[in-house]
Scaffold this motif. Sequence first.
Motif, PDB file in Angstrom:
ATOM      1  N   PHE A  53      -6.783  18.315  -0.884  1.00 17.78           N
ATOM      2  CA  PHE A  53      -7.794  17.370  -0.421  1.00 17.78           C
ATOM      3  C   PHE A  53      -8.748  18.061   0.552  1.00 17.78           C
ATOM      4  CE2 PHE A  53      -8.985  14.355   2.996  1.00 17.78           C
ATOM      5  CZ  PHE A  53      -9.911  13.621   2.280  1.00 17.78           C
ATOM      6  N   GLY A  54      -8.207  18.821   1.500  1.00 18.91           N
ATOM      7  CA  GLY A  54      -9.041  19.510   2.479  1.00 18.91           C
ATOM      8  C   GLY A  54     -10.049  20.445   1.836  1.00 18.91           C
ATOM      9  N   VAL A  55      -9.608  21.209   0.860  1.00 21.39           N
ATOM     10  CA  VAL A  55     -10.508  22.147   0.183  1.00 21.39           C
ATOM     11  C   VAL A  55     -11.590  21.385  -0.583  1.00 21.39           C
ATOM     12  CG1 VAL A  55     -10.635  23.926  -1.608  1.00 21.39           C
ATOM     13  CG2 VAL A  55      -8.836  24.010   0.125  1.00 21.39           C
ATOM     14  N   GLN A  56     -11.226  20.271  -1.198  1.00 27.00           N
ATOM     15  CA  GLN A  56     -12.222  19.461  -1.897  1.00 27.00           C
ATOM     16  C   GLN A  56     -13.262  18.903  -0.930  1.00 27.00           C
ATOM     17  OE1 GLN A  56     -10.513  16.672  -4.861  1.00 27.00           O
ATOM     18  NE2 GLN A  56      -8.610  17.760  -4.399  1.00 27.00           N
ATOM     19  N   ILE A  57     -12.793  18.517   0.249  1.00 27.72           N
ATOM     20  CA  ILE A  57     -13.711  18.007   1.269  1.00 27.72           C
ATOM     21  C   ILE A  57     -14.687  19.110   1.689  1.00 27.72           C
ATOM     22  CG2 ILE A  57     -13.822  17.251   3.687  1.00 27.72           C
ATOM     23  CD1 ILE A  57     -13.205  15.001   1.760  1.00 27.72           C
ATOM     24  N   TRP A  58     -14.196  20.341   1.811  1.00 30.64           N
ATOM     25  CA  TRP A  58     -15.100  21.447   2.157  1.00 30.64           C
ATOM     26  C   TRP A  58     -16.190  21.566   1.108  1.00 30.64           C
ATOM     27  CZ3 TRP A  58     -10.869  25.713   2.943  1.00 30.64           C
ATOM     28  CH2 TRP A  58     -10.140  25.435   4.101  1.00 30.64           C
ATOM     29  N   GLY A  59     -15.812  21.504  -0.165  1.00 30.50           N
ATOM     30  CA  GLY A  59     -16.804  21.594  -1.238  1.00 30.50           C
ATOM     31  C   GLY A  59     -17.813  20.464  -1.158  1.00 30.50           C
ATOM     32  N   GLU A  60     -17.336  19.261  -0.941  1.00 28.17           N
ATOM     33  CA  GLU A  60     -18.211  18.093  -0.825  1.00 28.17           C
ATOM     34  C   GLU A  60     -19.145  18.235   0.375  1.00 28.17           C
ATOM     35  OE1 GLU A  60     -19.695  14.326  -2.020  1.00 28.17           O
ATOM     36  OE2 GLU A  60     -18.447  15.788  -3.068  1.00 28.17           O
ATOM     37  N   ALA A  61     -18.684  18.896   1.417  1.00 27.26           N
ATOM     38  CA  ALA A  61     -19.483  19.074   2.632  1.00 27.26           C
ATOM     39  C   ALA A  61     -20.738  19.895   2.388  1.00 27.26           C
ATOM     40  CB  ALA A  61     -18.643  19.735   3.719  1.00 27.26           C
ATOM     41  N   THR A  62     -20.743  20.715   1.339  1.00 26.40           N
ATOM     42  CA  THR A  62     -21.909  21.555   1.070  1.00 26.40           C
ATOM     43  C   THR A  62     -23.082  20.769   0.511  1.00 26.40           C
ATOM     44  OG1 THR A  62     -21.198  22.155  -1.168  1.00 26.40           O
ATOM     45  CG2 THR A  62     -20.445  23.578   0.640  1.00 26.40           C
ATOM     46  N   THR A  63     -22.841  19.560  -0.019  1.00 27.55           N
ATOM     47  CA  THR A  63     -23.925  18.779  -0.612  1.00 27.55           C
ATOM     48  C   THR A  63     -24.045  17.369  -0.041  1.00 27.55           C
ATOM     49  OG1 THR A  63     -22.469  18.045  -2.408  1.00 27.55           O
ATOM     50  CG2 THR A  63     -23.814  20.016  -2.814  1.00 27.55           C
ATOM     51  N   ASN A  64     -23.069  16.932   0.738  1.00 32.54           N
ATOM     52  CA  ASN A  64     -23.073  15.570   1.279  1.00 32.54           C
ATOM     53  C   ASN A  64     -23.159  15.670   2.804  1.00 32.54           C
ATOM     54  OD1 ASN A  64     -22.146  13.106   2.425  1.00 32.54           O
ATOM     55  ND2 ASN A  64     -21.054  12.598   0.545  1.00 32.54           N
ATOM     56  N   PRO A  65     -24.309  15.327   3.379  1.00 32.57           N
ATOM     57  CA  PRO A  65     -24.474  15.480   4.830  1.00 32.57           C
ATOM     58  C   PRO A  65     -23.454  14.702   5.669  1.00 32.57           C
ATOM     59  CG  PRO A  65     -26.593  15.081   3.776  1.00 32.57           C
ATOM     60  CD  PRO A  65     -25.545  14.869   2.730  1.00 32.57           C
ATOM     61  N   ALA A  66     -23.055  13.524   5.231  1.00 30.61           N
ATOM     62  CA  ALA A  66     -22.080  12.740   6.001  1.00 30.61           C
ATOM     63  C   ALA A  66     -20.736  13.462   6.034  1.00 30.61           C
ATOM     64  CB  ALA A  66     -21.925  11.342   5.405  1.00 30.61           C
ATOM     65  N   ILE A  67     -20.298  13.971   4.899  1.00 30.37           N
ATOM     66  CA  ILE A  67     -19.040  14.723   4.840  1.00 30.37           C
ATOM     67  C   ILE A  67     -19.205  16.040   5.575  1.00 30.37           C
ATOM     68  CG2 ILE A  67     -17.376  15.863   3.313  1.00 30.37           C
ATOM     69  CD1 ILE A  67     -17.151  12.828   3.261  1.00 30.37           C
ATOM     70  N   GLY A  68     -20.368  16.676   5.426  1.00 27.45           N
ATOM     71  CA  GLY A  68     -20.631  17.935   6.133  1.00 27.45           C
ATOM     72  C   GLY A  68     -20.488  17.772   7.638  1.00 27.45           C
ATOM     73  N   ALA A  69     -21.001  16.677   8.176  1.00 28.84           N
ATOM     74  CA  ALA A  69     -20.885  16.427   9.613  1.00 28.84           C
ATOM     75  C   ALA A  69     -19.423  16.255  10.022  1.00 28.84           C
ATOM     76  CB  ALA A  69     -21.694  15.194  10.001  1.00 28.84           C
TER      77      ALA A  69
END
Length: 182
Positions: free
Chosen positions: A104-120
């Motif tokens: 899950f953590g690694v997937q969140i990192w990937g999502e953070a590259t394109t989703n500003p809310a997750i990136g924050a």
Amino acid sequence: MPRLTDARKELRRAQITEAAVRCFGRNGLERTSITDITAESGLSTGSIYAHFRNKAEIVQATARATLAQRAEVLGEYARDDNPPDPDELLARMTSVIDPVEARFGVQIWGEATTNPAIGAIVVDMIDRLRAMVRDCVASWLVKAEGHEPAEAREKAAPIAHRVLALYLAELLRIALPGEGEL
């Protein structure tokens, strides 16, 4: 229908986020639906939507909940009368990595590259983890090595950076499928 107490609401939210982590770890962020989370949690779809507006809110809450769990453990290490040295701290941190949470953590990192809310959330999470590791290392430097607190915080910063980098590398290693699992 009786209204839920704040404590009961928090328990339900935790039940939903724990189910979501299992689903995300098993199916991935994109392939997990609200229906999957509903089935995994044992709650109704209405109950899910009573606590979260959409899947994006569940993802954000789940990322925050995962950080809170790590923060609690690191805080205990820093407050210990005999805080672990950096090598022992890293060993303790990596020994409790759950493979499902790692995926899950690694997937969140990937999502953070394109989703500003997750990136924050991810940037905040990594900054907070680094600060907590720094506090643990500084505590060790004061209690075990006899450094003054201000000097210990300064010396602890680069050590904490390296410990966190090794922790995140191990998290990635655990998240990846082993040989023959692809």
